[in-house]
Design an enzyme around this catalytic site. Structure first.
Site, PDB file in Angstrom:
ATOM      1  N   THR A 188       0.876  -1.180   0.000  1.00  0.00           N
ATOM      2  CA  THR A 188       0.000   0.000   0.000  1.00  0.00           C
ATOM      3  C   THR A 188       0.908   1.224   0.000  1.00  0.00           C
ATOM      4  O   THR A 188       2.088   1.126   0.341  1.00  0.00           O
ATOM      5  CB  THR A 188      -0.871   0.048   1.262  1.00  0.00           C
ATOM      6  OG1 THR A 188       0.012   0.148   2.391  1.00  0.00           O
ATOM      7  CG2 THR A 188      -1.713  -1.195   1.406  1.00  0.00           C
ATOM      8  N   GLU A 333      -5.673  -3.825  -0.666  1.00  0.00           N
ATOM      9  CA  GLU A 333      -6.009  -4.945   0.220  1.00  0.00           C
ATOM     10  C   GLU A 333      -7.135  -5.801  -0.337  1.00  0.00           C
ATOM     11  O   GLU A 333      -7.479  -6.825   0.239  1.00  0.00           O
ATOM     12  CB  GLU A 333      -6.411  -4.410   1.608  1.00  0.00           C
ATOM     13  CG  GLU A 333      -5.254  -3.824   2.406  1.00  0.00           C
ATOM     14  CD  GLU A 333      -5.029  -2.332   2.163  1.00  0.00           C
ATOM     15  OE1 GLU A 333      -5.414  -1.848   1.082  1.00  0.00           O
ATOM     16  OE2 GLU A 333      -4.473  -1.651   3.039  1.00  0.00           O
ATOM     17  N   LYS A 445     -14.216  17.757   9.273  1.00  0.00           N
ATOM     18  CA  LYS A 445     -15.075  17.735  10.460  1.00  0.00           C
ATOM     19  C   LYS A 445     -15.322  19.164  10.923  1.00  0.00           C
ATOM     20  O   LYS A 445     -14.499  19.774  11.578  1.00  0.00           O
ATOM     21  CB  LYS A 445     -14.423  16.890  11.562  1.00  0.00           C
ATOM     22  CG  LYS A 445     -14.211  15.466  11.086  1.00  0.00           C
ATOM     23  CD  LYS A 445     -13.681  14.558  12.173  1.00  0.00           C
ATOM     24  CE  LYS A 445     -13.452  13.164  11.602  1.00  0.00           C
ATOM     25  NZ  LYS A 445     -12.107  12.950  11.070  1.00  0.00           N
ATOM     26  N   TRP A 450     -19.915  16.292   9.384  1.00  0.00           N
ATOM     27  CA  TRP A 450     -18.928  15.868   8.403  1.00  0.00           C
ATOM     28  C   TRP A 450     -19.250  16.444   7.033  1.00  0.00           C
ATOM     29  O   TRP A 450     -20.387  16.402   6.594  1.00  0.00           O
ATOM     30  CB  TRP A 450     -18.908  14.335   8.298  1.00  0.00           C
ATOM     31  CG  TRP A 450     -18.260  13.681   9.477  1.00  0.00           C
ATOM     32  CD1 TRP A 450     -17.952  14.266  10.671  1.00  0.00           C
ATOM     33  CD2 TRP A 450     -17.845  12.320   9.584  1.00  0.00           C
ATOM     34  NE1 TRP A 450     -17.368  13.363  11.507  1.00  0.00           N
ATOM     35  CE2 TRP A 450     -17.296  12.152  10.872  1.00  0.00           C
ATOM     36  CE3 TRP A 450     -17.887  11.232   8.730  1.00  0.00           C
ATOM     37  CZ2 TRP A 450     -16.782  10.942  11.320  1.00  0.00           C
ATOM     38  CZ3 TRP A 450     -17.381  10.020   9.163  1.00  0.00           C
ATOM     39  CH2 TRP A 450     -16.827   9.872  10.440  1.00  0.00           C
TER      40      TRP A 450
HETATM   41  P1  ADP Z   1      -3.324   4.010  -2.045  1.00  0.00           P
HETATM   42  O1  ADP Z   1      -4.224   5.061  -2.630  1.00  0.00           O
HETATM   43  O2  ADP Z   1      -3.151   4.159  -0.578  1.00  0.00           O
HETATM   44  O3  ADP Z   1      -2.146   3.721  -2.863  1.00  0.00           O
HETATM   45  P2  ADP Z   1      -5.128   2.068  -2.958  1.00  0.00           P
HETATM   46  O4  ADP Z   1      -4.801   2.229  -4.376  1.00  0.00           O
HETATM   47  O5  ADP Z   1      -5.349   0.729  -2.416  1.00  0.00           O
HETATM   48  O6  ADP Z   1      -4.053   2.647  -2.078  1.00  0.00           O
HETATM   49  O7  ADP Z   1      -6.331   3.022  -2.625  1.00  0.00           O
HETATM   50  C1  ADP Z   1      -7.532   2.589  -2.109  1.00  0.00           C
HETATM   51  C2  ADP Z   1      -8.361   3.766  -1.722  1.00  0.00           C
HETATM   52  O8  ADP Z   1      -8.606   4.609  -2.835  1.00  0.00           O
HETATM   53  C3  ADP Z   1      -9.726   3.395  -1.240  1.00  0.00           C
HETATM   54  O9  ADP Z   1      -9.703   2.986   0.099  1.00  0.00           O
HETATM   55  C4  ADP Z   1     -10.492   4.689  -1.456  1.00  0.00           C
HETATM   56  O10 ADP Z   1     -10.249   5.618  -0.415  1.00  0.00           O
HETATM   57  C5  ADP Z   1      -9.866   5.230  -2.702  1.00  0.00           C
HETATM   58  N1  ADP Z   1     -10.701   4.899  -3.859  1.00  0.00           N
HETATM   59  C6  ADP Z   1     -10.549   3.897  -4.726  1.00  0.00           C
HETATM   60  N2  ADP Z   1     -11.490   3.927  -5.674  1.00  0.00           N
HETATM   61  C7  ADP Z   1     -12.283   4.986  -5.403  1.00  0.00           C
HETATM   62  C8  ADP Z   1     -13.447   5.567  -6.013  1.00  0.00           C
HETATM   63  N3  ADP Z   1     -13.978   5.083  -7.119  1.00  0.00           N
HETATM   64  N4  ADP Z   1     -13.984   6.653  -5.424  1.00  0.00           N
HETATM   65  C9  ADP Z   1     -13.457   7.179  -4.297  1.00  0.00           C
HETATM   66  N5  ADP Z   1     -12.367   6.687  -3.697  1.00  0.00           N
HETATM   67  C10 ADP Z   1     -11.784   5.612  -4.232  1.00  0.00           C
END
Ligand code: ADP
Length: 548
Positions: A188, A333, A445, A450
Site C-alpha cells: 500500500t 487490500e 469535520k 462531516w
Molecule cells: P493508495 O491510494 O493508498 O495507494 P489504494 O490504491 O489501495 O491505495 O487506494 C484505495 C483507496 O482509494 C480506497 O480505500 C479509497 O479511499 C480510494 N478509492 C478507490 N477507488 C475509489 C473511487 N472510485 N472513489 C473514491 N475513492 C476511491
C-alpha cells in the site's frame, strides 16, 4: 453424514490461466509500446513460452519457491512474462511502484526481501543509485535485449532479461502446489507510517480474475482489445493481466508512453475497445483529444477508479465521446475490485438524471465481496442511501493479514468477526449501491458535522475554468475544520475566488461551501496518481481562512 460432491478438484493456480490462453488464444496479440521506443508485437503463445523460459531462468539464478522477485517496470510484455514466470513456478512477484521515493523503494524491497530485481531501462539510473542499499538482492536484471544493454554501469554483473530467456529451452512443466500459496505482493502507498504488504494467493488471484471479467464488472470478452493505463505496479493493473489470459483478449501495453498524444495514437492504432485507469490519466488524454478536435473510433468503455471519478469527467466521456464509464471502487487490500457501478434492468427505466446519479456512485459489489457500513461501535447501519459509516468488507480476495504482521487488522460487525476496515466512509442505498463520501482521514469535520471533500471537488471540477480541484480541511478556531478549495486553473482562462465560491450556490448546503480558494500551479499526486491530500494539507498548513 453429509453427502460429498463427486467432482474433480484442482488447485486454482495462476499458471493454469496462461496454459489456457496459450491453447485457446495462442495467436491473440499482446502489443507493447516499449521503453526502447518500438511497438513490439507478441501473442499468448509466445508470452507463454517466454514465461516458462523466465521460470527456468529464475531457477537457474538460484530462486527457491517462496522467494520474492521484485519489479520496477512499466506495462509491457516482459513484465507479463515475469508475472507468470514467477508466480507460475512458485516464486512471488513483487511489483514495486517506481514513482515512490528511492528511500521508500529501498525499504519496500528490503521488507519483501527481494532476491532478484528486474527493471526497465528507464529505471537504470535509479537502480544504479540504490543498488548498494538493496542488501537482499542477489541479481539485477535489466528488462531489455542485448542490443540495449548499457556499455557501462555501476551495477555489478547486470543481467540481460532477453539473454536469460534465450539460454533456456522453455521445456518446463508448471508445478502443482497448494492454491493458497503466495503469488504476488503489492505494498500500500503508506500515506501514514511505513507501507504495508498485501500478499495475494493463487486462489485469490484466479477468483478475482474470474469475477473481474463478468459482464456486470469489467465485462471482458475475447473480442475486446484492452489497454490498461493503470500500471502493473498499481495492484496488478487491477487484475487485467490475469483476466486477459482467462478470457483470451488482446492486450495493449503502453509502456512509459502515458501522455495524451501517445495514448490516443495507441488507442486508434490498435483498435482499443476498453481501458482502465485512475481519473487523473483521463485529464491528459481528454485534454489532448479536445484540443485537437479528435474522436475515438473503437474505444467504447472504460473503468475509472482508484479515486472518485468527477461527474464532469464522466459526462464528457459519455456525451462528447460516447464512452461508457464504469465507476469502480477498490483497494490494494482487495486485489483490488470491490464495487462497480452498472445499472440493473429496473434502474434502466429511471429518468436519465437519476440513472446518472447512480452511475456516479461507486456501485454494487461483485459476488465474492461482501460489504457493510458500521458506526464507531461496530454496529451495522441501514442501507438507506443516507446513513454514512465506516465501510468494511470481506471476501475471497480481501486480505486477512498484512505481510510480516501477525496482528489481525479485522474488526467485528454486530459482534461477528472477520471484516476488513477499508478506512473509507460510505453510504449504501436500498439497491446496494455504495457511495464513498470520503476517506476517513480526508473527511472535513466542521463543528461536529462531516463534510465530504469528494462532493466539493466534484462540484469544482464541473466549473469550466477548473483543470483540477482538491478540497482539504483547514484549521478553524470555531469550527475545528473548514473546507478549503485548492484549484489548478485551465491555461488561458481567468476565474476569481468569488466566482468559484458562488458556483457552489444551489449545488450544496450553504454551510458546506468552502471558506476559501487557493490557486496553485500544481496539485501534488501520489505514486498512483491520486491527489496527495496529506502533502497538500502540509503545504497549506499556514493558510489562514478569511473566516477564522
Ligand atoms: P493508495 O491510494 O493508498 O495507494 P489504494 O490504491 O489501495 O491505495 O487506494 C484505495 C483507496 O482509494 C480506497 O480505500 C479509497 O479511499 C480510494 N478509492 C478507490 N477507488 C475509489 C473511487 N472510485 N472513489 C473514491 N475513492 C476511491
Amino acid at each position: 453424514m453429509a453427502l460429498m460432491g463427486r467432482m474433480m478438484s484442482a488447485p486454482l493456480l495462476i499458471s493454469t490461466l496462461l496454459t489456457h490462453a496459450e491453447r485457446h488464444a495462442g495467436e491473440t496479440e499482446i502489443v507493447s509500446k516499449r521503453v526502447e521506443g518500438d511497438l513490439h508485437r507478441s501473442n499468448w503463445r509466445e508470452v507463454a513460452l517466454r514465461s516458462r523460459q523466465a521460470a527456468q531462468a529464475f531457477a537457474r539464478l538460484g530462486c527457491q519457491p517462496g522467494d520474492r522477485v521484485g519489479t520496477l517496470a512499466w506495462n509491457g510484455h516482459r513484465h507479463v512474462e515475469i508475472y507468470y514466470g514467477t508466480s507460475g513456478s512458485g516464486l512471488v512477484c513483487h511489483t514495486i511502484n517506481p514513482r515512490l521515493f528511492p528511500e521508500q523503494i529501498v525499504w519496500i524491497a528490503g521488507d519483501a526481501e527481494d532476491r532478484v530485481l528486474c527493471f526497465d531501462e528507464t529505471f537504470l539510473p535509479l537502480v544504479e543509485k540504490i543498488a548498494p542499499l538493496l542488501k537482499t538482492v542477489q541479481h539485477f536484471v535489466l528488462m531489455t535485449s542485448r542490443a540495449h544493454m548499457p556499455a557501462q554501469t555501476a551495477i555489478p554483473n547486470l543481467l540481460c532479461f532477453d539473454d536469460l530467456l534465450a539460454a533456456e529451452d522453455g521445456d518446463y512443466a508448471w508445478p502443482l502446489f497448494d492454491e493458497n500459496t503466495a503469488s504476488s505482493i503489492c505494498y500500500t502507498s503508506g500515506t501514514t507510517g511505513n507501507p504495508k504488504g498485501a500478499v495475494y494467493s493463487h486462489r485469490s488471484t484466479v477468483l478475482h480474475a474470474y469475477a473481474a471479467a463478468l459482464p456486470d464488472a469489467m465485462d471482458c470478452s475475447s473480442r475486446d482489445v484492452i489497454l490498461p493505463v493503470v500500471p502493473m505496479f498499481h495492484v496488478n493493473a487491477w487484475g487485467l493481466p490475469y483476466s486477459a489470459a482467462l478470457v483470451g483478449f488482446k492486450l495493449v501495453l503502453p509502456g512509459p508512453h502515458l501522455d495524451g498524444k501517445s495514448l490516443y495514437e495507441l488507442f486508434e492504432g490498435e483498435k482499443v475497445t476498453f481501458s482502465a485507469g485512475v481519473p487523473t490519466v483521463w485529464l491528459g488524454l481528454l485534454n489532448y483529444v479536445k484540443a485537437n478536435g479528435l474522436k475515438f473510433s473503437t474505444f467504447k468503455r472504460t473503468v475509472i477508479g482508484g479515486a472518485a471519478c468527477p461527474p464532469a469527467m464522466m459526462k464528457s466521456l459519455q456525451q462528447d465521446y460516447g464512452i461508457e464509464v464504469i465507476h469502480a471502487w477498490g483497494m490494494t487490500e482487495m486485489s483490488p475490485l470491490g464495487t462497480l457501478s452498472k445499472l440493473t434492468t429496473r434502474q434502466l427505466s429511471l429518468p436519465a438524471d437519476a440513472q446518472q446519479r447512480l452511475l456516479e456512485k461507486q456501485g454494487r459489489v461483485i459476488y465474492g465481496v461482501d460489504m457493510a457500513i458500521i458506526d464507531d461501535d461496530g454496529r451495522s447501519l441501514p442501507w438507506d442511501g443516507v446513513s454514512s459509516g465506516n465501510l468494511v468488507v470481506r471476501g475471497h480476495w480481501v486480505i486477512s493479514q498484512y505481510f510480516k504482521n501477525d496482528a489481525s487488522p479485522l474488526v467485528s460487525v454486530d459482534g461477528e468477526p472477520g471484516w476488513f476496515p477499508t478506512g473509507d466512509v460510505a453510504t449504501i442505498d436500498a439497491d446496494g449501491f455504495m457511495q464513498i463520501t470520503d476517506r476517513s482521514k480526508d473527511v472535513i469535520k466542521s463543528g461536529g458535522e462531516w463534510i465530504s471533500s469528494i462532493d466539493l471537488e466534484n462540484i469544482a471540477m464541473a466549473h469550466p475554468a477548473v483543470f483540477e480541484a482538491a478540497v482539504i480541511a483547514a484549521r478553524h478556531p470555531k469550527w475545528d475544520e473548514r473546507p478549503l478549495l485548492v484549484v489548478v486553473k485551465k491555461p488561458d482562462v481567468t476565474v476569481t475566488r468569488e466566482e468559484l465560491l458562488s458556483f457552489y450556490e444551489g449545488r450544496i448546503a450553504k454551510w458546506q461551501v468552502p471558506d476559501d480558494v487557493v490557486f496553485v500551479t500544481e496539485i501534488p499526486h501520489t505514486a498512483t496518481g491520486k491527489i496527495q491530500k496529506l502533502k497538500l494539507r502540509d503545504q497549506l498548513k499556514d493558510h489562514r481562512l478569511p473566516t477564522a
